[in-house]
Design an enzyme around this catalytic site. Sequence first.
Site, PDB file in Angstrom:
ATOM      1  CE  LYS A  50       9.104  73.789 -11.589  1.00 57.19           C
ATOM      2  NZ  LYS A  50       9.354  72.962 -12.734  1.00 57.19           N
ATOM      3  CG  ASN A  51      11.510  73.645 -15.698  1.00 57.96           C
ATOM      4  OD1 ASN A  51      11.276  73.305 -14.543  1.00 57.96           O
ATOM      5  ND2 ASN A  51      10.573  73.707 -16.636  1.00 57.96           N
TER       6      ASN A  51
ATOM      7  NE  ARG B 136       8.883  63.786 -15.774  1.00 56.67           N
ATOM      8  CZ  ARG B 136       8.926  62.563 -16.272  1.00 56.67           C
ATOM      9  NH1 ARG B 136       8.310  61.586 -15.663  1.00 56.67           N
ATOM     10  NH2 ARG B 136       9.571  62.321 -17.391  1.00 56.67           N
TER      11      ARG B 136
ATOM     12  CB  CYS C  73       2.645  64.214 -12.216  1.00 57.04           C
ATOM     13  SG  CYS C  73       2.811  65.005 -13.796  1.00 57.04           S
TER      14      CYS C  73
ATOM     15  NE  ARG D 158       5.831  65.518 -16.773  1.00 58.79           N
ATOM     16  CZ  ARG D 158       6.188  66.603 -16.095  1.00 58.79           C
ATOM     17  NH1 ARG D 158       5.603  66.900 -14.963  1.00 58.79           N
ATOM     18  NH2 ARG D 158       7.152  67.382 -16.538  1.00 58.79           N
TER      19      ARG D 158
ATOM     20  CG  ASP E 120       6.102  74.408 -18.425  1.00 59.54           C
ATOM     21  OD1 ASP E 120       5.342  73.426 -18.415  1.00 59.54           O
ATOM     22  OD2 ASP E 120       7.291  74.345 -18.036  1.00 59.54           O
TER      23      ASP E 120
ATOM     24  CB  ILE F  97       3.917  68.897 -24.618  1.00 61.10           C
ATOM     25  CG1 ILE F  97       4.310  69.946 -25.669  1.00 61.10           C
ATOM     26  CG2 ILE F  97       5.141  68.284 -23.941  1.00 61.10           C
ATOM     27  CD1 ILE F  97       5.296  69.521 -26.707  1.00 61.10           C
TER      28      ILE F  97
ATOM     29  NE  ARG G 298       6.049  71.294  -7.780  1.00 58.00           N
ATOM     30  CZ  ARG G 298       5.702  70.920  -9.006  1.00 58.00           C
ATOM     31  NH1 ARG G 298       4.478  70.537  -9.266  1.00 58.00           N
ATOM     32  NH2 ARG G 298       6.582  70.903  -9.985  1.00 58.00           N
TER      33      ARG G 298
END
Length: 423
Positions: free
Chosen positions: A21-22, A92, A116, A121, A304, A326, A396
Amino acid sequence: MKLVIAGSRPLSGVVRVGGAKNAALKIMAASLLAEGVCRLSNVPRIADVDTMVGVLRGLGARVGLRPDGSMSIDPSGVEHCEPPEELVKEMRASIQVMGPLLARLGHVRARQPGGCNIGPRPIDLHLKGFAALGASITEERGYVSVRAQRLKGAEILLDIPSVGATENIMMAACLAEGTTVIRNAAREPEIVDQQNFLVRLGAKVRGAGTDTIRIEGVESLGSTAYAVIPDRIEAGTFMVAAAMTGGTARVENVIVEHVQALIAKLREAGAEVAEGGSYVVVRGPERLRAVSIRTLPYPGFPTDMQPQFVAAMSVANGTSIVTETIFPNRFRYTEELRRMGANVRVEGRVAVVQGVPALSGAHVEAPDLRGGAALILGALVSDGPTELAGVHHIDRGYEDLPGKLAKLGAAIERVEASECQVG
Ligand code: UD1
């Protein structure tokens, strides 16, 4: 839509991980820099990708989608400098189009993304980077406008190794005049993937994966075909699922180097992990031992994976201390985990998890993407069924997580909310 999950089964079998995804979202954004059509494969079929398709189309790009997850992006018609506001609010990662738009059009205007579900963020580091490249920045009434005739290469030291800021600045600098050096850059594998994509377009970028990235600006870029790397967080979620249910899973399409921090912790907790060329096999013990973790930028333990690991620790033997460095508000899901019988106490950035022998099914709601995944994992080790709402958060960012877990033997199904009868 809800999920109904019956617990207490070891997972076993083979599961294949999809595209990251990222990485996919950022490479889609980077396609805005191309001249000509880019073809991307191994793009995950997730709602966030659909949102990014909406963003690109809203800007004037032509995006073609194939059922196998590959897509073509033609940015030649891009002339809007403002990504659709409602999509920026929704996701985002939409702000990752800022760097490429600024470089391509000389102007970008966007709604400042607010906080969020995992906490505030800001994008100050992205903006500081653009300013260092010579852009002028104006902020008014929740909008930010960034302008530059042509960006100029600069030395940029990031205050924090932010993933998004590193990528946004790296993309913008590809078409700048002269050389840009980003120091204290984030080192995440997704940034290396973006660099590889940019290099295939003709950009002169090197150093991604280290804390110093050098970009020599060029006049224009071409186009390319590119396959996105596998998702290390999806892989990690299956690895934890196998370990905590006392099962055995072979997780395929994994870049083993990308999951080393998790492998180390799973082994410390008593799981067996065998590493293959592009797969791992995880075998869980009868019960995991409690181990402590601290989230850190890559190659440290990923934030994550923090919620999923806490779910595992909630049924481990002993007490685990989990420190989130984080995102300060990333423990919201623990309230829901407590409803399932977990003994988790949160104080600021630290969660103290006292393992219990089993959780118990409950009605819970996913507060965010990874928190939702953690609740599914908790449900897998519960006595009695769990009914989980807020599934859209999970969709998502995971390509059919319930379906893939069901193939590993989990009793999990999607039901319309009106059909739910649990509890
Ligand atoms: C990305 C990932 C997210 C992952 C995170 C950290 C995507 C779409 N998301 O998010 O899944 O959890 O990396 O690995 O790729 N910060 C600032 N100012 C800024 C930017 C960031 O203060 O301008 C802070 C953030 O509040 C946070 C820290 O830096 O505390 C790290 O954020 P960052 O690395 O930027 O995360 P994202 O890129 O948003």
